[in-house]
Structures are given as structure tokens and as C-alpha cells.
Design an enzyme around this catalytic site. Structure first.
Site, PDB file in Angstrom:
ATOM      1  N   HIS A  31       0.851  -1.201   0.000  1.00 44.86           N
ATOM      2  CA  HIS A  31       0.000   0.000   0.000  1.00 44.86           C
ATOM      3  C   HIS A  31       0.884   1.247   0.000  1.00 44.86           C
ATOM      4  O   HIS A  31       1.965   1.244   0.590  1.00 44.86           O
ATOM      5  CB  HIS A  31      -0.914  -0.002   1.232  1.00 44.86           C
TER       6      HIS A  31
ATOM      7  N   GLU B 136      -4.325   2.000  -6.994  1.00 45.77           N
ATOM      8  CA  GLU B 136      -4.710   3.097  -6.113  1.00 45.77           C
ATOM      9  C   GLU B 136      -3.756   4.265  -6.334  1.00 45.77           C
ATOM     10  O   GLU B 136      -2.680   4.323  -5.723  1.00 45.77           O
ATOM     11  CB  GLU B 136      -4.615   2.645  -4.651  1.00 45.77           C
TER      12      GLU B 136
HETATM   13  P1  PGA Z   1      -9.523   5.980   0.946  1.00 42.71           P
HETATM   14  O1  PGA Z   1      -8.364   4.906   1.088  1.00 42.71           O
HETATM   15  O2  PGA Z   1     -10.715   5.254   0.356  1.00 42.71           O
HETATM   16  O3  PGA Z   1      -9.790   6.460   2.331  1.00 42.71           O
HETATM   17  O4  PGA Z   1      -9.033   7.049   0.033  1.00 42.71           O
HETATM   18  C1  PGA Z   1      -8.140   4.001   0.059  1.00 42.71           C
HETATM   19  C2  PGA Z   1      -6.971   3.112   0.361  1.00 42.71           C
HETATM   20  O5  PGA Z   1      -6.001   3.564   0.974  1.00 42.71           O
HETATM   21  O6  PGA Z   1      -7.007   1.939  -0.008  1.00 42.71           O
END
Ligand code: PGA
Length: 261
Positions: free
Chosen positions: A94, A166
Site C-alpha cells: 500500500h 490506487e
Molecule cells: P480511501 O483509502 O478510500 O480512504 O481514500 C483508500 C486506500 O487507501 O485503499
């Protein structure tokens, strides 16, 4: 089937984790149409597992684990330990891990390899920072991250991996919601090069999108071709909101061409 999942990041006490599970069990029928997952902090994995009735179809994950099977790594937990606690999925790479804790594509690859060896599903997270997007280099950046992340596993094990795209600029309180047309070229590339129905003979199980997903934008983001599901942070920490996202995912799955999977 559409994947809908949330990571709680560094949130929720044991009591809060159990309350979330109870809320989910109360809305149990909503889970039938999707592949739902919840990723608690390490401290709550076992509590979630124990609270969850065995017939409720919810996958439980961990937010991180070390690649070594055991040893002198203070503060870390192994893949085997999170599996023992009840996780079948493990989030790897992540952007918060990469930014705040020095994770690199090399450590990510080691963790993907260790997760597969432990029988876990690695949830490999990738995404470009704002500067890379501004330079128009996001496709190559993300493709490189996925290639390197998968570099230590055999091609025939790729079906055990889930990829989450992401973009860093779209994540969290400081993030800006991505528009479908902004993510579409990256999702198309991921789907074609690495996805379950892509060009390669050995595709990953699913390609998800994450970053400021909420109940208002979820359907549109799920409509981006090549998107097999959503990975949600803040907007899914409240169980009623998570259930609403699950319902949106079920409707999208029922309507979409990928329903067969
Ligand atoms: P968020 O986080 O939906 O709060 O933007 C997404 C993530 O970090 O997977």
C-alpha cells in the site's frame, strides 16, 4: 463476481471490530452477490474471525506481514502468523507502507512470494504519485510496479494474486477523487497485461480500483472497463456504508459482462 473490500488502516478497537462484524451479519444476505473482504489491523484479525459465523461469506485480510517465516524481526508478524489468526488475504505495498515505512518494489516482491508460499492471497497495491501523473507517465509506472511485484512468483501462481490500482493522489483525506476517465487507461492496461481475461496466459484473479471511493462514485468507477471491484478506505469504515457499497457492487456485478467469474 465483483470484489468489494475495505482496509480499516490504523483504526478500530476490538469492541469496534466486533460491532462491525455484528452489523455485517445482520445484513448477511447482501454479501451473497459479491466477494467481500475486510482488512482489520493485526490486533483485531482473530477477533473478527471468531465473531464471524462460518457461513457468512466474508474474506478476512491483514494489512501487512513480513516475508521471513520467523525470526528476530521486532514488531513484525509473519505470513504464517496472520494466516493462523484467520487471514486468507494480505495487503502488500500500500502506498502508505511505501511512503511511511520504506517499502520498495523489492520488499513487495518478497512479500508477494511469501504470501503465495503461505497459501494467502496477496493484494498487491500499486499506483503513481501526483508528479508521475502530471508527467503523463502513470501507465509505465504502474505496469513496472506490477511486473516487479509479481517477479518472484511463477506465472502459474498469478491467479492467486489480486491487484489494486490506487493512485497516490486519490487516497485519503488529502486525496482528490479520481474521475472514471482518469483511471480508465490504467485499468485498461492492467486488465490487458495482467488481468484475468487479458493477453497473458496467466492473469491475476482480479484488478480492483481504490482511492476515495464512496457510495456516490462507486457505480461509475465499477463501470470503468477492466475493473473487477473496489478497495475502499474511509467510506467503508462504518458498517452501514460498507453494506451499501456491497449492494452497489452486487448490482454492478449482476449487470456487467464479467459476472460469469
Ligand atoms: P480511501 O483509502 O478510500 O480512504 O481514500 C483508500 C486506500 O487507501 O485503499
Amino acid at each position: 463476481m465483483t470484489w468489494i473490500g475495505t482496509s480499516w488502516k490504523m483504526n478500530k478497537t476490538l469492541a469496534e471490530a466486533r460491532a462491525f462484524v455484528d452489523g455485517l451479519v445482520a445484513a448477511r444476505s447482501a454479501l451473497d452477490g459479491v466477494r467481500a473482504f475486510v482488512i482489520p489491523p493485526h490486533t483485531a484479525i482473530a477477533a473478527v474471525r471468531e465473531r464471524l459465523p462460518s457461513d457468512v461469506p466474508l474474506l478476512i485480510g491483514a494489512q501487512n506481514a513480513h516475508w521471513a517465516p520467523a525470526g528476530a524481526y521486532t514488531g513484525e508478524v509473519s505470513m504464517g502468523m496472520i494466516a493462523d489468526a484467520g487471514a486468507t488475504l494480505v495487503e502488500i505495498g500500500h502506498s502508505e507502507r511505501r511512503e511511511c515505512f520504506g517499502e520498495t518494489d523489492d520488499t513487495v516482491a518478497l512479500k508477494v512470494e511469501a504470501a503465495v508460499a503461505a497459501g494467502l492471497t496477496p493484494l498487491l497495491c500499486v499506483g503513481e504519485p501526483a508528479g508521475v501523473r502530471a508527467a503523463g507517465e502513470e501507465i509505465d509506472w504502474v505496469a513496472g510496479q506490477v511486473s516487479r511485484g509479481l517477479s518472484r512468483i511463477a506465472a502459474h501462481d498469478r491467479h492467486r494474486v489480486v491487484v489494486a490500482y490506487e493512485p497516490v493522489w486519490a487516497i485519503g483525506d488529502l486525496g482528490r477523487e479520481a474521475l472514471p476517465h482518469e483511471i480508465a487507461p490504467v485499468m485498461a492496461m492492467l486488465s490487458a497485461r495482467f488481468g484475468p481475461d487479458g493477453e497473458a496466459p496467466f492473469g491475476v484473479a482480479a484488478v480492483l480500483y481504490g482511492g476515495s471511493v464512496n457510495r456516490l462514485n462507486a457505480a461509475a468507477l465499477l463501470g470503468v472497463p477492466g475493473t473487477d471491484g473496489l478497495f475502499v478506505g474511509r467510506a467503508a469504515w462504518d458498517v452501514a456504508e460498507f453494506v451499501e457499497l456491497v449492494r452497489i457492487g452486487a448490482r454492478a456485478g449482476a449487470a456487467g459482462p464479467r459476472d460469469a467469474r
